[in-house]
Write a protein that holds these residues in place. Sequence first.
Motif, PDB file in Angstrom:
ATOM      1  N   VAL A 144       0.847  -1.192   0.000  1.00 53.40           N
ATOM      2  CA  VAL A 144       0.000   0.000   0.000  1.00 53.40           C
ATOM      3  C   VAL A 144       0.879   1.238   0.000  1.00 53.40           C
ATOM      4  O   VAL A 144       2.028   1.210   0.442  1.00 53.40           O
ATOM      5  N   ASP A 145       0.337   2.330  -0.516  1.00 52.25           N
ATOM      6  CA  ASP A 145       1.078   3.587  -0.540  1.00 52.25           C
ATOM      7  C   ASP A 145       1.189   4.180   0.860  1.00 52.25           C
ATOM      8  O   ASP A 145       0.239   4.149   1.647  1.00 52.25           O
ATOM      9  N   TRP A 146       2.357   4.748   1.153  1.00 52.00           N
ATOM     10  CA  TRP A 146       2.515   5.533   2.371  1.00 52.00           C
ATOM     11  C   TRP A 146       1.595   6.752   2.266  1.00 52.00           C
ATOM     12  O   TRP A 146       1.554   7.405   1.215  1.00 52.00           O
ATOM     13  N   PRO A 147       0.833   7.088   3.291  1.00 48.01           N
ATOM     14  CA  PRO A 147      -0.155   8.164   3.185  1.00 48.01           C
ATOM     15  C   PRO A 147       0.406   9.521   2.766  1.00 48.01           C
ATOM     16  O   PRO A 147      -0.320  10.345   2.206  1.00 48.01           O
ATOM     17  N   LEU A 148       1.700   9.778   3.015  1.00 46.37           N
ATOM     18  CA  LEU A 148       2.274  11.081   2.706  1.00 46.37           C
ATOM     19  C   LEU A 148       3.169  11.052   1.466  1.00 46.37           C
ATOM     20  O   LEU A 148       4.032  11.905   1.290  1.00 46.37           O
ATOM     21  N   ASP A 149       2.946  10.066   0.588  1.00 50.39           N
ATOM     22  CA  ASP A 149       3.695  10.028  -0.675  1.00 50.39           C
ATOM     23  C   ASP A 149       3.537  11.325  -1.462  1.00 50.39           C
ATOM     24  O   ASP A 149       4.459  11.760  -2.162  1.00 50.39           O
ATOM     25  N   SER A 150       2.375  11.948  -1.357  1.00 46.72           N
ATOM     26  CA  SER A 150       2.130  13.182  -2.109  1.00 46.72           C
ATOM     27  C   SER A 150       3.072  14.302  -1.686  1.00 46.72           C
ATOM     28  O   SER A 150       3.411  15.175  -2.489  1.00 46.72           O
ATOM     29  N   VAL A 151       3.519  14.267  -0.430  1.00 40.51           N
ATOM     30  CA  VAL A 151       4.461  15.295   0.037  1.00 40.51           C
ATOM     31  C   VAL A 151       5.812  15.127  -0.656  1.00 40.51           C
ATOM     32  O   VAL A 151       6.440  16.104  -1.072  1.00 40.51           O
ATOM     33  N   LEU A 152       6.261  13.888  -0.805  1.00 42.26           N
ATOM     34  CA  LEU A 152       7.520  13.638  -1.513  1.00 42.26           C
ATOM     35  C   LEU A 152       7.418  14.089  -2.964  1.00 42.26           C
ATOM     36  O   LEU A 152       8.372  14.660  -3.520  1.00 42.26           O
ATOM     37  N   LYS A 153       6.262  13.844  -3.584  1.00 42.02           N
ATOM     38  CA  LYS A 153       6.067  14.262  -4.967  1.00 42.02           C
ATOM     39  C   LYS A 153       6.069  15.788  -5.070  1.00 42.02           C
ATOM     40  O   LYS A 153       6.647  16.364  -5.997  1.00 42.02           O
ATOM     41  N   LYS A 154       5.448  16.449  -4.122  1.00 42.40           N
ATOM     42  CA  LYS A 154       5.409  17.904  -4.116  1.00 42.40           C
ATOM     43  C   LYS A 154       6.806  18.496  -3.962  1.00 42.40           C
ATOM     44  O   LYS A 154       7.128  19.539  -4.544  1.00 42.40           O
ATOM     45  N   GLU A 155       7.653  17.806  -3.192  1.00 45.33           N
ATOM     46  CA  GLU A 155       9.024  18.281  -2.965  1.00 45.33           C
ATOM     47  C   GLU A 155       9.984  17.789  -4.040  1.00 45.33           C
ATOM     48  O   GLU A 155      11.192  17.985  -3.920  1.00 45.33           O
ATOM     49  N   SER A 156       9.468  17.147  -5.092  1.00 43.17           N
ATOM     50  CA  SER A 156      10.277  16.623  -6.204  1.00 43.17           C
ATOM     51  C   SER A 156      11.312  15.611  -5.729  1.00 43.17           C
ATOM     52  O   SER A 156      12.393  15.507  -6.307  1.00 43.17           O
ATOM     53  N   CYS A 157      10.971  14.859  -4.700  1.00 45.39           N
ATOM     54  CA  CYS A 157      11.865  13.812  -4.193  1.00 45.39           C
ATOM     55  C   CYS A 157      11.361  12.477  -4.731  1.00 45.39           C
ATOM     56  O   CYS A 157      10.732  11.685  -4.027  1.00 45.39           O
ATOM     57  N   LEU A 158      11.631  12.223  -6.022  1.00 39.97           N
ATOM     58  CA  LEU A 158      11.056  11.080  -6.734  1.00 39.97           C
ATOM     59  C   LEU A 158      12.098  10.294  -7.510  1.00 39.97           C
ATOM     60  O   LEU A 158      12.572  10.761  -8.553  1.00 39.97           O
ATOM     61  N   PRO A 159      12.399   9.081  -7.063  1.00 41.66           N
ATOM     62  CA  PRO A 159      12.119   8.615  -5.711  1.00 41.66           C
ATOM     63  C   PRO A 159      13.251   9.026  -4.786  1.00 41.66           C
ATOM     64  O   PRO A 159      14.321   9.422  -5.263  1.00 41.66           O
ATOM     65  N   PRO A 160      13.076   8.942  -3.485  1.00 41.56           N
ATOM     66  CA  PRO A 160      14.234   9.126  -2.594  1.00 41.56           C
ATOM     67  C   PRO A 160      15.253   8.024  -2.865  1.00 41.56           C
ATOM     68  O   PRO A 160      14.897   6.939  -3.315  1.00 41.56           O
ATOM     69  N   SER A 161      16.505   8.303  -2.586  1.00 42.70           N
ATOM     70  CA  SER A 161      17.526   7.257  -2.740  1.00 42.70           C
ATOM     71  C   SER A 161      17.782   6.525  -1.436  1.00 42.70           C
ATOM     72  O   SER A 161      18.518   5.539  -1.415  1.00 42.70           O
ATOM     73  N   GLY A 162      17.175   6.983  -0.364  1.00 39.76           N
ATOM     74  CA  GLY A 162      17.286   6.314   0.918  1.00 39.76           C
ATOM     75  C   GLY A 162      16.247   6.872   1.865  1.00 39.76           C
ATOM     76  O   GLY A 162      15.888   8.050   1.774  1.00 39.76           O
ATOM     77  N   ILE A 163      15.718   6.039   2.767  1.00 34.81           N
ATOM     78  CA  ILE A 163      14.709   6.485   3.714  1.00 34.81           C
ATOM     79  C   ILE A 163      14.957   5.853   5.077  1.00 34.81           C
ATOM     80  O   ILE A 163      15.556   4.779   5.184  1.00 34.81           O
TER      81      ILE A 163
END
Length: 353
Positions: free
Chosen positions: A196-215
């Motif tokens: 399932v998608d993490w509920p705050l995936d939209s925040v990463l997309k808004k910050e142009s962090c697509l995809p993160p290289s580490g979390i």
Amino acid sequence: MCVITVVAFVVGASGSSLAVSRASRSPAAVYLGAQVVPKDPASLAVAADGLLYVGDAGRHQVLARLANGRFRIAVGTGVAGVSGDGGSALRAEIDNPDALLAGPGGALYIFDGGDTTTVPSGFTAEVREAAPDGKIRTLVGACSGVDASAGALVRAAIETPSGTIGPNGDLYLLGQACGAGASGPVLELAPGGQLVDWPLDSVLKKESCLPPSGIAFSRSGALYAACDSGAGHGKELLIVEPNGTTKVFPGVYPYDDEGGLAPAPDGTVVVGDYLSVVRATLQAVDTIIDLSKASMGARALGPASSMEPNGIAVDRHGNVYLAATSGFGNGTFTGIVEIHANGHVQVLWSRPS
């Protein structure tokens, strides 16, 4: 691309549900193979009981470092590949373990380089499971092309060999489900076995962090993401709080994308940056140690040295472990280093130069 091996998840008899084992011991503490010498440590994880795991890219195995300083095989035959579902984890093939995670109840997650020969243009990552009884199977398979995916519970295209354990004890990874479904970039392997998608995936997309290289998740549930996605941002550490509020630290970025972020027991996240190890909070980033001024055994790193933290882990006492490679004026250093909470640096193992 990667294969992820998971130790200590238990799937119900129906094969349709997922329950996390809460056993207090590390599975590898009981099911260990022969004593060996590391070759090329690439990743680290510390279990709740203090057992240090080493993902060895040179051996294509995961090793366990015992209290006496010796190493024994925990996962893998030493032959690069993807095989062994249903059998012993010691008889399974894995390939270039790029990153490790230690989960609740002794779970161990292995992010593995994968077989790119069968899917030359795609994602070869898999999530495999080795239960506390020492057996291994596949939970999350690649979308196509990898033999071990045949019995996978779900399938996903995993973007990069990095993940984290959430505050709820679930595994989070980077990618998207195959076909229709969760689109990521951060996916949760939910207790029912669904991605399932993490509920705050939209925040990463808004910050142009697509995809993160580490979390990595902090104890409070804030997600720390290593971002290098362009859009004028450059390399930075993005922190997303549970309420969606963000904080950015420009220039703070793990040297090794896959294993460079690790949560600490005090609620901070430790980052293996180039030539330093730093501790990040919502308020500030502080240097734990300047590696250019540290000593590795009898040799001191000078200003011109290049310290490459290839993997990082933190134990319950706040001690930091690094799998590191460094350049010296008189040779090179490849080894495993412990940075004690009091700042003392100790070499646990080093390869003869």
